[in-house]
Design a protein around this motif. Structure first.
Motif, PDB file in Angstrom:
ATOM      1  N   PHE A  83       7.144  19.574  25.505  1.00 44.01           N
ATOM      2  CA  PHE A  83       7.947  19.654  24.289  1.00 44.01           C
ATOM      3  C   PHE A  83       7.358  18.715  23.254  1.00 44.01           C
ATOM      4  O   PHE A  83       6.474  17.918  23.551  1.00 44.01           O
ATOM      5  CB  PHE A  83       9.425  19.380  24.586  1.00 44.01           C
ATOM      6  CG  PHE A  83       9.832  17.935  24.690  1.00 44.01           C
ATOM      7  CD1 PHE A  83      10.905  17.458  23.945  1.00 44.01           C
ATOM      8  CD2 PHE A  83       9.194  17.040  25.543  1.00 44.01           C
ATOM      9  CE1 PHE A  83      11.313  16.135  24.044  1.00 44.01           C
ATOM     10  CE2 PHE A  83       9.602  15.725  25.649  1.00 44.01           C
ATOM     11  CZ  PHE A  83      10.668  15.267  24.888  1.00 44.01           C
ATOM     12  N   CYS A  84       7.835  18.856  22.016  1.00 43.13           N
ATOM     13  CA  CYS A  84       7.403  17.984  20.922  1.00 43.13           C
ATOM     14  C   CYS A  84       8.578  17.077  20.585  1.00 43.13           C
ATOM     15  O   CYS A  84       9.498  17.472  19.874  1.00 43.13           O
ATOM     16  CB  CYS A  84       6.998  18.813  19.711  1.00 43.13           C
ATOM     17  SG  CYS A  84       6.398  17.799  18.345  1.00 43.13           S
ATOM     18  N   GLY A 114      10.312  13.325  15.953  1.00 42.01           N
ATOM     19  CA  GLY A 114       9.579  12.238  15.321  1.00 42.01           C
ATOM     20  C   GLY A 114       8.095  12.249  15.628  1.00 42.01           C
ATOM     21  O   GLY A 114       7.343  11.483  15.046  1.00 42.01           O
ATOM     22  N   MET A 115       7.659  13.113  16.539  1.00 43.69           N
ATOM     23  CA  MET A 115       6.237  13.207  16.879  1.00 43.69           C
ATOM     24  C   MET A 115       5.680  14.528  16.363  1.00 43.69           C
ATOM     25  O   MET A 115       6.430  15.442  16.041  1.00 43.69           O
ATOM     26  CB  MET A 115       6.041  13.094  18.386  1.00 43.69           C
ATOM     27  CG  MET A 115       6.476  11.768  18.939  1.00 43.69           C
ATOM     28  SD  MET A 115       6.098  11.678  20.696  1.00 43.69           S
ATOM     29  CE  MET A 115       6.388   9.957  20.984  1.00 43.69           C
ATOM     30  N   GLN A 116       4.363  14.624  16.328  1.00 45.21           N
ATOM     31  CA  GLN A 116       3.738  15.839  15.814  1.00 45.21           C
ATOM     32  C   GLN A 116       2.907  16.559  16.859  1.00 45.21           C
ATOM     33  O   GLN A 116       2.180  17.488  16.536  1.00 45.21           O
ATOM     34  CB  GLN A 116       2.888  15.502  14.596  1.00 45.21           C
ATOM     35  CG  GLN A 116       3.723  14.989  13.455  1.00 45.21           C
ATOM     36  CD  GLN A 116       2.884  14.644  12.245  1.00 45.21           C
ATOM     37  OE1 GLN A 116       1.691  14.882  12.208  1.00 45.21           O
ATOM     38  NE2 GLN A 116       3.523  14.078  11.242  1.00 45.21           N
ATOM     39  N   TRP A 117       3.002  16.140  18.111  1.00 46.81           N
ATOM     40  CA  TRP A 117       2.231  16.793  19.160  1.00 46.81           C
ATOM     41  C   TRP A 117       3.097  16.957  20.400  1.00 46.81           C
ATOM     42  O   TRP A 117       4.064  16.236  20.611  1.00 46.81           O
ATOM     43  CB  TRP A 117       0.980  15.972  19.493  1.00 46.81           C
ATOM     44  CG  TRP A 117       1.298  14.587  19.965  1.00 46.81           C
ATOM     45  CD1 TRP A 117       1.538  14.190  21.244  1.00 46.81           C
ATOM     46  CD2 TRP A 117       1.452  13.418  19.167  1.00 46.81           C
ATOM     47  NE1 TRP A 117       1.825  12.852  21.300  1.00 46.81           N
ATOM     48  CE2 TRP A 117       1.785  12.341  20.031  1.00 46.81           C
ATOM     49  CE3 TRP A 117       1.348  13.155  17.803  1.00 46.81           C
ATOM     50  CZ2 TRP A 117       2.005  11.056  19.571  1.00 46.81           C
ATOM     51  CZ3 TRP A 117       1.587  11.864  17.373  1.00 46.81           C
ATOM     52  CH2 TRP A 117       1.894  10.835  18.241  1.00 46.81           C
ATOM     53  N   ASN A 118       2.732  17.943  21.213  1.00 51.70           N
ATOM     54  CA  ASN A 118       3.430  18.200  22.464  1.00 51.70           C
ATOM     55  C   ASN A 118       2.975  17.248  23.542  1.00 51.70           C
ATOM     56  O   ASN A 118       1.834  16.779  23.532  1.00 51.70           O
ATOM     57  CB  ASN A 118       3.159  19.631  22.952  1.00 51.70           C
ATOM     58  CG  ASN A 118       3.899  20.661  22.143  1.00 51.70           C
ATOM     59  OD1 ASN A 118       4.978  20.412  21.628  1.00 51.70           O
ATOM     60  ND2 ASN A 118       3.316  21.840  22.023  1.00 51.70           N
ATOM     61  N   ARG A 134      15.577  12.716  24.019  1.00 58.11           N
ATOM     62  CA  ARG A 134      15.105  13.243  22.742  1.00 58.11           C
ATOM     63  C   ARG A 134      15.246  14.763  22.703  1.00 58.11           C
ATOM     64  O   ARG A 134      15.095  15.421  23.717  1.00 58.11           O
ATOM     65  CB  ARG A 134      13.634  12.871  22.602  1.00 58.11           C
ATOM     66  CG  ARG A 134      13.019  12.881  21.243  1.00 58.11           C
ATOM     67  CD  ARG A 134      13.216  11.643  20.381  1.00 58.11           C
ATOM     68  NE  ARG A 134      12.858  10.355  20.897  1.00 58.11           N
ATOM     69  CZ  ARG A 134      11.700   9.739  20.725  1.00 58.11           C
ATOM     70  NH1 ARG A 134      10.734  10.323  20.065  1.00 58.11           N
ATOM     71  NH2 ARG A 134      11.519   8.521  21.196  1.00 58.11           N
ATOM     72  N   ILE A 135      15.486  15.290  21.495  1.00 59.46           N
ATOM     73  CA  ILE A 135      15.425  16.732  21.290  1.00 59.46           C
ATOM     74  C   ILE A 135      14.001  17.093  20.873  1.00 59.46           C
ATOM     75  O   ILE A 135      13.206  16.223  20.518  1.00 59.46           O
ATOM     76  CB  ILE A 135      16.443  17.222  20.226  1.00 59.46           C
ATOM     77  CG1 ILE A 135      16.101  16.679  18.836  1.00 59.46           C
ATOM     78  CG2 ILE A 135      17.856  16.866  20.646  1.00 59.46           C
ATOM     79  CD1 ILE A 135      16.909  17.305  17.711  1.00 59.46           C
ATOM     80  N   ASP A 136      13.699  18.385  20.898  1.00 56.53           N
ATOM     81  CA  ASP A 136      12.417  18.864  20.400  1.00 56.53           C
ATOM     82  C   ASP A 136      12.468  18.915  18.876  1.00 56.53           C
ATOM     83  O   ASP A 136      13.488  19.284  18.281  1.00 56.53           O
ATOM     84  CB  ASP A 136      12.124  20.259  20.966  1.00 56.53           C
ATOM     85  CG  ASP A 136      10.754  20.769  20.585  1.00 56.53           C
ATOM     86  OD1 ASP A 136      10.574  21.178  19.407  1.00 56.53           O
ATOM     87  OD2 ASP A 136       9.858  20.763  21.435  1.00 56.53           O
ATOM     88  N   GLN A 137      11.383  18.553  18.247  1.00 56.98           N
ATOM     89  CA  GLN A 137      11.245  18.526  16.789  1.00 56.98           C
ATOM     90  C   GLN A 137      11.692  19.847  16.138  1.00 56.98           C
ATOM     91  O   GLN A 137      12.306  19.845  15.077  1.00 56.98           O
ATOM     92  CB  GLN A 137       9.771  18.224  16.450  1.00 56.98           C
ATOM     93  CG  GLN A 137       9.450  18.134  14.999  1.00 56.98           C
ATOM     94  CD  GLN A 137       9.780  16.792  14.387  1.00 56.98           C
ATOM     95  OE1 GLN A 137      10.150  15.835  15.056  1.00 56.98           O
ATOM     96  NE2 GLN A 137       9.684  16.737  13.082  1.00 56.98           N
ATOM     97  N   ALA A 138      11.406  20.981  16.768  1.00 57.98           N
ATOM     98  CA  ALA A 138      11.705  22.290  16.187  1.00 57.98           C
ATOM     99  C   ALA A 138      13.202  22.576  16.072  1.00 57.98           C
ATOM    100  O   ALA A 138      13.601  23.459  15.324  1.00 57.98           O
ATOM    101  CB  ALA A 138      11.040  23.382  17.016  1.00 57.98           C
TER     102      ALA A 138
END
Length: 118
Positions: free
Chosen positions: A52-53, A56-60, A96-100
Motif C-alpha cells: 500500500f501507499c 503522506g508517502m509517495q511510494w508503495n 495508516r490509511i492508503d494515500q488514495a
C-alpha cells in the motif's frame, strides 16, 4: 463480527462537514473518502505480498515492512488485520490509511471506520 481477527468493525457514512480534527483520531479509527471505493470491503489478515501507499508517502511498500518500521513485533505483524477494497489495501488499522483513500478538498461523503479488537 470478524472471526478471523477476533474483532468488530463499524462503518458510518458522514457528510464531510461533520468531520472533526483528522489528526486527533484514535488508533482504531479511520476517515476515508467514501466515493474513492465501493462495497464490499474485506477484512483479513495481512499477507506477505500486500502493498500500500501509506498516507503522506509517495511510494508503495509492503505492509509487513511498514509494520516492522512501526516497531510492531514480528509475531503480531503476521496476523495484523487489513481492510481491502477489491485487491487494494485501504487501511492498516492502528497505523495508516492508503494515500488514495484519504479525505481531500473534493470529498463529499466520509466513511468512518472503527475497529474494536477483542
Amino acid at each position: 463480527a470478524l472471526t478471523e481477527i477476533n474483532g468488530v468493525m463499524r462503518f458510518t457514512v458522514l457528510p464531510v462537514h461533520d468531520l472533526r480534527d483528522l489528526k486527533a483520531l484514535p488508533a482504531g479509527k479511520a476517515f476515508l473518502d467514501f466515493d474513492a471505493m465501493a462495497f464490499p470491503l474485506i477484512v483479513r489478515r495481512v499477507r506477505p505480498n500486500d502493498r500500500f501507499c501509506p498516507l503522506g508517502m509517495q511510494w508503495n511498500q509492503t505492509v509487513l515492512k511498514f509494520l516492522a518500521y512501526r516497531k510492531v513485533p514480528e509475531k503480531k505483524r503476521r496476523t495484523w488485520p487489513v481492510l481491502l477494497w477489491k485487491d487494494r489495501i485501504v487501511w492498516v488499522p492502528g497505523h495508516r490509511i492508503d494515500q488514495a483513500f484519504r479525505v481531500t478538498d473534493h470529498t463529499q461523503k466520509v466513511l468512518s471506520v472503527e475497529l474494536s479488537l477483542a
